[in-house]
Structures are given as structure tokens and as C-alpha cells.
Design a protein around this motif. Sequence first.
Motif, PDB file in Angstrom:
ATOM      1  N   GLY A   1       4.852  12.377 -18.813  1.00 40.34           N
ATOM      2  CA  GLY A   1       5.366  11.988 -20.120  1.00 40.34           C
ATOM      3  C   GLY A   1       6.214  10.738 -20.001  1.00 40.34           C
ATOM      4  N   LYS A   2       5.978   9.780 -20.892  1.00 38.79           N
ATOM      5  CA  LYS A   2       6.783   8.561 -20.875  1.00 38.79           C
ATOM      6  C   LYS A   2       6.609   7.796 -22.174  1.00 38.79           C
ATOM      7  CE  LYS A   2       5.357   4.901 -18.552  1.00 38.79           C
ATOM      8  NZ  LYS A   2       5.090   4.021 -17.450  1.00 38.79           N
ATOM      9  N   TYR A   3       7.573   6.942 -22.434  1.00 37.29           N
ATOM     10  CA  TYR A   3       7.456   6.023 -23.549  1.00 37.29           C
ATOM     11  C   TYR A   3       6.550   4.893 -23.082  1.00 37.29           C
ATOM     12  CZ  TYR A   3      10.865   8.440 -26.353  1.00 37.29           C
ATOM     13  OH  TYR A   3      11.503   9.389 -27.111  1.00 37.29           O
ATOM     14  N   VAL A   4       5.425   4.759 -23.747  1.00 41.06           N
ATOM     15  CA  VAL A   4       4.458   3.735 -23.365  1.00 41.06           C
ATOM     16  C   VAL A   4       4.748   2.415 -24.074  1.00 41.06           C
ATOM     17  CG1 VAL A   4       2.648   5.341 -22.678  1.00 41.06           C
ATOM     18  CG2 VAL A   4       2.817   4.626 -25.074  1.00 41.06           C
ATOM     19  N   ALA A   5       5.615   2.456 -25.066  1.00 35.31           N
ATOM     20  CA  ALA A   5       6.119   1.283 -25.780  1.00 35.31           C
ATOM     21  C   ALA A   5       7.423   1.716 -26.450  1.00 35.31           C
ATOM     22  CB  ALA A   5       5.111   0.804 -26.824  1.00 35.31           C
ATOM     23  N   ASP A   6       8.211   0.769 -26.903  1.00 33.69           N
ATOM     24  CA  ASP A   6       9.462   1.123 -27.575  1.00 33.69           C
ATOM     25  C   ASP A   6       9.185   2.092 -28.718  1.00 33.69           C
ATOM     26  OD1 ASP A   6      10.975  -0.447 -25.873  1.00 33.69           O
ATOM     27  OD2 ASP A   6      11.032  -2.169 -27.226  1.00 33.69           O
ATOM     28  N   GLY A   7       9.799   3.266 -28.644  1.00 30.73           N
ATOM     29  CA  GLY A   7       9.668   4.276 -29.695  1.00 30.73           C
ATOM     30  C   GLY A   7       8.366   5.035 -29.706  1.00 30.73           C
TER      31      GLY A   7
ATOM     32  N   PHE B   1       6.368   7.666 -27.608  1.00 27.41           N
ATOM     33  CA  PHE B   1       6.319   8.625 -26.501  1.00 27.41           C
ATOM     34  C   PHE B   1       4.938   9.255 -26.417  1.00 27.41           C
ATOM     35  CE2 PHE B   1       6.763  12.898 -24.701  1.00 27.41           C
ATOM     36  CZ  PHE B   1       7.355  12.574 -23.490  1.00 27.41           C
ATOM     37  N   ASP B   2       4.403   9.309 -25.197  1.00 32.03           N
ATOM     38  CA  ASP B   2       3.134   9.983 -24.923  1.00 32.03           C
ATOM     39  C   ASP B   2       3.417  11.045 -23.867  1.00 32.03           C
ATOM     40  OD1 ASP B   2       0.589  10.772 -23.976  1.00 32.03           O
ATOM     41  OD2 ASP B   2      -0.256   8.777 -24.281  1.00 32.03           O
ATOM     42  N   PRO B   3       3.112  12.315 -24.142  1.00 34.20           N
ATOM     43  CA  PRO B   3       3.449  13.394 -23.207  1.00 34.20           C
ATOM     44  C   PRO B   3       2.564  13.456 -21.959  1.00 34.20           C
ATOM     45  CG  PRO B   3       2.285  14.296 -25.093  1.00 34.20           C
ATOM     46  CD  PRO B   3       2.516  12.830 -25.379  1.00 34.20           C
ATOM     47  N   ASN B   4       1.495  12.677 -21.890  1.00 40.14           N
ATOM     48  CA  ASN B   4       0.533  12.821 -20.795  1.00 40.14           C
ATOM     49  C   ASN B   4       0.644  11.854 -19.628  1.00 40.14           C
ATOM     50  OD1 ASN B   4      -0.816  15.118 -21.913  1.00 40.14           O
ATOM     51  ND2 ASN B   4      -1.596  13.732 -23.479  1.00 40.14           N
ATOM     52  N   PRO B   5       0.937  10.592 -19.818  1.00 43.56           N
ATOM     53  CA  PRO B   5       0.940   9.689 -18.654  1.00 43.56           C
ATOM     54  C   PRO B   5       2.035  10.034 -17.646  1.00 43.56           C
ATOM     55  CG  PRO B   5       1.448   8.459 -20.673  1.00 43.56           C
ATOM     56  CD  PRO B   5       1.256   9.880 -21.051  1.00 43.56           C
ATOM     57  N   VAL B   6       1.751   9.707 -16.403  1.00 51.21           N
ATOM     58  CA  VAL B   6       2.719   9.889 -15.322  1.00 51.21           C
ATOM     59  C   VAL B   6       3.213   8.505 -14.924  1.00 51.21           C
ATOM     60  CG1 VAL B   6       3.040  10.669 -12.941  1.00 51.21           C
ATOM     61  CG2 VAL B   6       1.577  11.976 -14.503  1.00 51.21           C
ATOM     62  N   ASP B   7       4.528   8.353 -14.888  1.00 49.15           N
ATOM     63  CA  ASP B   7       5.118   7.074 -14.479  1.00 49.15           C
ATOM     64  C   ASP B   7       4.844   6.883 -12.994  1.00 49.15           C
ATOM     65  OD1 ASP B   7       6.843   4.925 -13.780  1.00 49.15           O
ATOM     66  OD2 ASP B   7       8.141   5.424 -15.472  1.00 49.15           O
ATOM     67  N   LYS B   8       4.144   5.838 -12.633  1.00 47.74           N
ATOM     68  CA  LYS B   8       3.768   5.585 -11.234  1.00 47.74           C
ATOM     69  C   LYS B   8       4.829   4.800 -10.479  1.00 47.74           C
ATOM     70  CE  LYS B   8      -1.185   5.761 -12.181  1.00 47.74           C
ATOM     71  NZ  LYS B   8      -1.155   7.157 -12.359  1.00 47.74           N
ATOM     72  N   GLN B   9       5.799   4.267 -11.203  1.00 44.87           N
ATOM     73  CA  GLN B   9       6.877   3.506 -10.576  1.00 44.87           C
ATOM     74  C   GLN B   9       7.961   4.491 -10.131  1.00 44.87           C
ATOM     75  OE1 GLN B   9       8.662   0.700 -13.257  1.00 44.87           O
ATOM     76  NE2 GLN B   9       9.071  -0.766 -11.628  1.00 44.87           N
ATOM     77  N   LEU B  10       8.466   4.327  -8.942  1.00 41.78           N
ATOM     78  CA  LEU B  10       9.506   5.198  -8.422  1.00 41.78           C
ATOM     79  C   LEU B  10      10.763   5.080  -9.271  1.00 41.78           C
ATOM     80  CD1 LEU B  10       9.793   7.105  -5.980  1.00 41.78           C
ATOM     81  CD2 LEU B  10      10.754   5.184  -4.720  1.00 41.78           C
ATOM     82  N   GLY B  11      11.386   6.217  -9.597  1.00 42.05           N
ATOM     83  CA  GLY B  11      12.633   6.210 -10.347  1.00 42.05           C
ATOM     84  C   GLY B  11      13.795   5.741  -9.486  1.00 42.05           C
ATOM     85  N   VAL B  12      14.919   5.440 -10.127  1.00 40.23           N
ATOM     86  CA  VAL B  12      16.053   4.926  -9.378  1.00 40.23           C
ATOM     87  C   VAL B  12      16.753   6.011  -8.566  1.00 40.23           C
ATOM     88  CG1 VAL B  12      16.388   2.998 -10.946  1.00 40.23           C
ATOM     89  CG2 VAL B  12      17.677   5.083 -11.315  1.00 40.23           C
ATOM     90  N   ALA B  13      16.700   7.261  -8.990  1.00 35.42           N
ATOM     91  CA  ALA B  13      17.385   8.337  -8.252  1.00 35.42           C
ATOM     92  C   ALA B  13      16.857   8.483  -6.825  1.00 35.42           C
ATOM     93  CB  ALA B  13      17.305   9.658  -9.011  1.00 35.42           C
ATOM     94  N   PRO B  14      15.544   8.571  -6.603  1.00 39.77           N
ATOM     95  CA  PRO B  14      15.094   8.692  -5.210  1.00 39.77           C
ATOM     96  C   PRO B  14      15.408   7.454  -4.371  1.00 39.77           C
ATOM     97  CG  PRO B  14      13.199   8.546  -6.684  1.00 39.77           C
ATOM     98  CD  PRO B  14      14.425   8.693  -7.539  1.00 39.77           C
ATOM     99  N   ILE B  15      15.419   6.283  -4.988  1.00 40.41           N
ATOM    100  CA  ILE B  15      15.779   5.068  -4.242  1.00 40.41           C
ATOM    101  C   ILE B  15      17.244   5.140  -3.831  1.00 40.41           C
ATOM    102  CG2 ILE B  15      16.042   2.562  -4.358  1.00 40.41           C
ATOM    103  CD1 ILE B  15      13.652   2.583  -6.337  1.00 40.41           C
ATOM    104  N   LEU B  16      18.103   5.500  -4.786  1.00 45.02           N
ATOM    105  CA  LEU B  16      19.530   5.626  -4.471  1.00 45.02           C
ATOM    106  C   LEU B  16      19.772   6.709  -3.420  1.00 45.02           C
ATOM    107  CD1 LEU B  16      21.131   5.216  -7.995  1.00 45.02           C
ATOM    108  CD2 LEU B  16      21.282   3.629  -6.075  1.00 45.02           C
ATOM    109  N   MET B  17      19.042   7.821  -3.524  1.00 44.72           N
ATOM    110  CA  MET B  17      19.203   8.892  -2.525  1.00 44.72           C
ATOM    111  C   MET B  17      18.803   8.403  -1.142  1.00 44.72           C
ATOM    112  SD  MET B  17      18.173  12.413  -4.515  1.00 44.72           S
ATOM    113  CE  MET B  17      16.713  11.827  -5.363  1.00 44.72           C
ATOM    114  N   LYS B  18      17.727   7.645  -1.059  1.00 45.70           N
ATOM    115  CA  LYS B  18      17.274   7.116   0.233  1.00 45.70           C
ATOM    116  C   LYS B  18      18.286   6.110   0.784  1.00 45.70           C
ATOM    117  CE  LYS B  18      14.375   6.986   3.570  1.00 45.70           C
ATOM    118  NZ  LYS B  18      14.231   8.151   4.435  1.00 45.70           N
TER     119      LYS B  18
END
Length: 184
Positions: free
Chosen positions: A99-105, A107-124
Amino acid sequence: MIHYRESSGDFAGVLHNGQKIIGTGKKTTLIPAGRGPFKSWEEAAVDAIADCHPYVAKNTDWSIGNTLDRLEAYNGLAYRNKSLPSPYLWAGTVQYAKGKYVADGNFDPNPVDKQLGVAPILMKLREMVQPARGVSASPAPTPSPLPISGLHEPAKPGDFKPAGVIAAIIILAALAAAFFFVRF
């Protein structure tokens, strides 16, 4: 982190929203609309973090929780308002599935964000600078000040040193990119 998430490290894209408007004389059309025009990436970066909501440069609490909170606010609180984990923060972790916002405002519940989020980068990054738990380590020597303008002087409330902030952004972007390419 913001440079990585907003424009995949492309210096033609602004930190505000990734639009490639540097040196074009154009202003942003996506949220936040109307920023710019910018002659350089550095000028746009200062505007994005110091002169634009949520004013990340004014933050004084860089604990992991507050940093994630600020980064989520930077990207927008629409996921929080839907009681969903933000892929901006959590993509690539068990906290986020799809699920992600595919454009401003939009939201599509199906796509998976392929870009790594900031939390795992910060954790690493945190793992890389802290010894493993349970392993005793000698105290780290006090680091000498970085020879980058603006980073070697202690900040005072209300202080803002654009050169130091830009250097910090570039360092974090380089670390994030290095982690991303080593990991994948």
C-alpha cells in the motif's frame, strides 16, 4: 535519507518532492507546490529543510524515535491518519507489507514500495557505529572535529549553518547509498 527517498540520490531532484527542476527556472508543482526556482541542489536543500514545513533543520532532538517522527512529518502524515505504517519509514521491514500513495492524495492499497524506508537504513547505520550488545568494547576515542564548515562548531538554539547541514545531508546520502548498494 530525504535525498535518497525523494529523488533516489539524483542531484537534479529537489529534497522537497524529487521533482527535477534544479537550474530550469521552474517551481515545484507537487506538494509542496510553488517552491523555487533553484539554481543549485544546495540552494533547494536549504529551502527544503530550513525554510519549508516541517522545518527539519530546527529539530534539536535527534533520537531515533523523534528522527523517524520528523521524517514521517516531512513526507506527510497521510499514512498515520489512515493508521498505516508509512513506507517512507518502514519499507523493507516487517512493519510494512504493501500500500502506498502513488501520487499526492492518491492511495492504492496494492503496490509495494520497492525503495528501502529510512528506518532500516538508520538501524543499519546505528549498528555500524555501536558495538554489539553484550560485547564489551573499549571506549571510543573522542573524534576530532570534522573539517567541514559548519559541522565543527556546537550548535546553539536558533543557529543554522547551511554549509554544515548540506555537508551532513551529503554524508548521510552517501552512507545510505553505500548501504543500499552493498545490501542489494
